[in-house]
Design an enzyme around this catalytic site. Structure first.
Site, PDB file in Angstrom:
ATOM      1  N   HIS A  68       0.848  -1.187   0.000  1.00 19.40           N
ATOM      2  CA  HIS A  68       0.000   0.000   0.000  1.00 19.40           C
ATOM      3  C   HIS A  68       0.891   1.247   0.000  1.00 19.40           C
ATOM      4  CE1 HIS A  68      -3.625   2.269   1.998  1.00 19.40           C
ATOM      5  NE2 HIS A  68      -3.078   2.932   1.029  1.00 19.40           N
ATOM      6  N   GLU A  87       0.538   8.235  -3.207  1.00 19.91           N
ATOM      7  CA  GLU A  87       1.507   7.839  -2.183  1.00 19.91           C
ATOM      8  C   GLU A  87       2.727   8.752  -2.204  1.00 19.91           C
ATOM      9  OE1 GLU A  87       1.086   5.388   0.236  1.00 19.91           O
ATOM     10  OE2 GLU A  87      -0.956   5.379  -0.510  1.00 19.91           O
ATOM     11  N   HIS A 129       3.021  10.853   1.085  1.00 23.00           N
ATOM     12  CA  HIS A 129       4.006  10.252   1.992  1.00 23.00           C
ATOM     13  C   HIS A 129       5.444  10.376   1.481  1.00 23.00           C
ATOM     14  CE1 HIS A 129       0.536   8.524   4.032  1.00 23.00           C
ATOM     15  NE2 HIS A 129       0.126   8.053   2.870  1.00 23.00           N
TER      16      HIS A 129
END
Ligand SMILES: *[C@@H]1O[C@H](CO)[C@@H](O)[C@H](O)[C@H]1NC(C)=O
Ligand SMILES: *[C@@H]1O[C@H](CO)[C@@H](O)[C@H](O)[C@H]1NC(C)=O
Ligand SMILES: *[C@@H]1O[C@H](CO)[C@@H](O)[C@H](O)[C@H]1NC(C)=O
Ligand SMILES: *[C@@H]1O[C@H](CO)[C@@H](O)[C@H](O)[C@H]1NC(C)=O
Length: 253
Positions: free
Chosen positions: A66, A113, A117
């Site tokens: 993920h 992502e 992040h």
């Protein structure tokens, strides 16, 4: 009425000053981007399909990536766009190990992502470019091989049930640290939780660490799909429930 004007103004100014100071503090706090835990997050594709009410043609039957998340830090550099061509050499592995389960041919998950992040993880030298962030994450996923760790203890998709302590024990045995495991809440009136997500945690030096330490056990949940289309959210699994890792043909059961 007139005599009220001055105090109201004064009060308003105080308020403004206070709010402004507070906002400044907030901005300051969030610009420091402090975090001390890298979270390697795996999810179970069939559960992702189920939680999004998506029939998912041929989802993978192994734990896929993920993301790799630096604590709760998010969106650290909005002027650092995701560029697909920077990871072209990684694409075969990306599609295989880090697929967007709901949109298999899309790069939407990777973009999300990276922006949310990766731009924060980029503080570390070993991940200070888009290519390094994605290749490091793939490297950790392969090195720690969660699928094998679980398989060794017979923890595989099945219509039989697992106890949380057995899953934790398998991971403890493989890595010597405690994971964080997340589930879908039981359907109404049932006491079976569906396993959805497993997090393995690292220090900033990329050494394994327990996930829970130094954190008030939290509602650190997990709306982390691009576009926020998710129907339900994961929560930390309840030890008193029984758990299932649904096989592909169980999406709708
Ligand atoms: C944000 O990313 C851009 C593009 O890579 C870079 O030039 C800039 O230095 C970064 N800003 C910070 C604060 O890291
Ligand atoms: C994804 O691409 C493959 C091959 O390129 C194709 O067979 C498949 O139908 C595509 N899937 C979707 C959902 O577009
Ligand atoms: C991690 O957690 C386990 C089990 O809770 C504990 O035995 C161990 O000492 C912890 N490790 C560290 C480095 O704190
Ligand atoms: C865990 O599940 C049990 C049994 O279904 C329930 O009584 C309990 O409230 C749940 N605990 C949490 C923290 O959700």
């Amino acid at each position: 009425m007139k005599c009220l004007v001055v105090p109201v103004l004064l009060f308003g100014c105080l308020c403004l000053a206070f709010c402004y100071g507070y906002a400044n503090q907030r901005i300051f706090a969030s610009s420091k981007h402090e975090w001390n835990k890298l979270i390697l997050t795996h999810h179970w594709p069939v559960t992702v399909c189920k939680m999004n009410n998506n029939p998912c043609k041929d989802p993978p039957t192994f734990w896929t990536l993920h993301g790799l998340w630096p604590g709760r830090e998010e969106m650290c550099n909005k002027s650092w766009p995701f560029k697909l061509n920077e990871i072209e050499d990684l694409l075969p592995e990306m599609f295989h190990l880090w697929p967007d389960v709901l949109h298999p041919n899309c790069s939407r998950l990777w973009k999300h992502e990276w922006q949310k992040h990766g731009t924060c993880a980029a503080e570390l030298e070993c991940m200070n470019s888009e290519h390094k962030y994605f290749s490091k994450t793939l490297e950790l996923y392969k090195k720690y091989d969660l699928n094998s760790a679980l398989l060794k203890f017979g923890i595989v998709p099945s219509t039989s049930y697992y106890q949380m302590k057995d899953i934790e024990a398998a991971i403890m045995n493989a890595y010597g640290v405690m994971p964080k495991i997340q589930c879908l809440p039981p359907d109404h009136g049932k006491s079976t939780q569906i396993l959805g997500q497993i997090e393995i945690c690292f220090t900033k030096e990329i050494e394994l660490r327990n996930c829970s330490e130094g954190e008030s056990e939290s509602r650190h949940f997990l709306k982390d799909t691009p576009g926020g289309l998710q129907r339900k959210d994961f929560c930390v699994c309840n030890n008193t429930c029984r758990h299932i890792i649904p096989p592909v043909d169980q999406i709708w059961n």
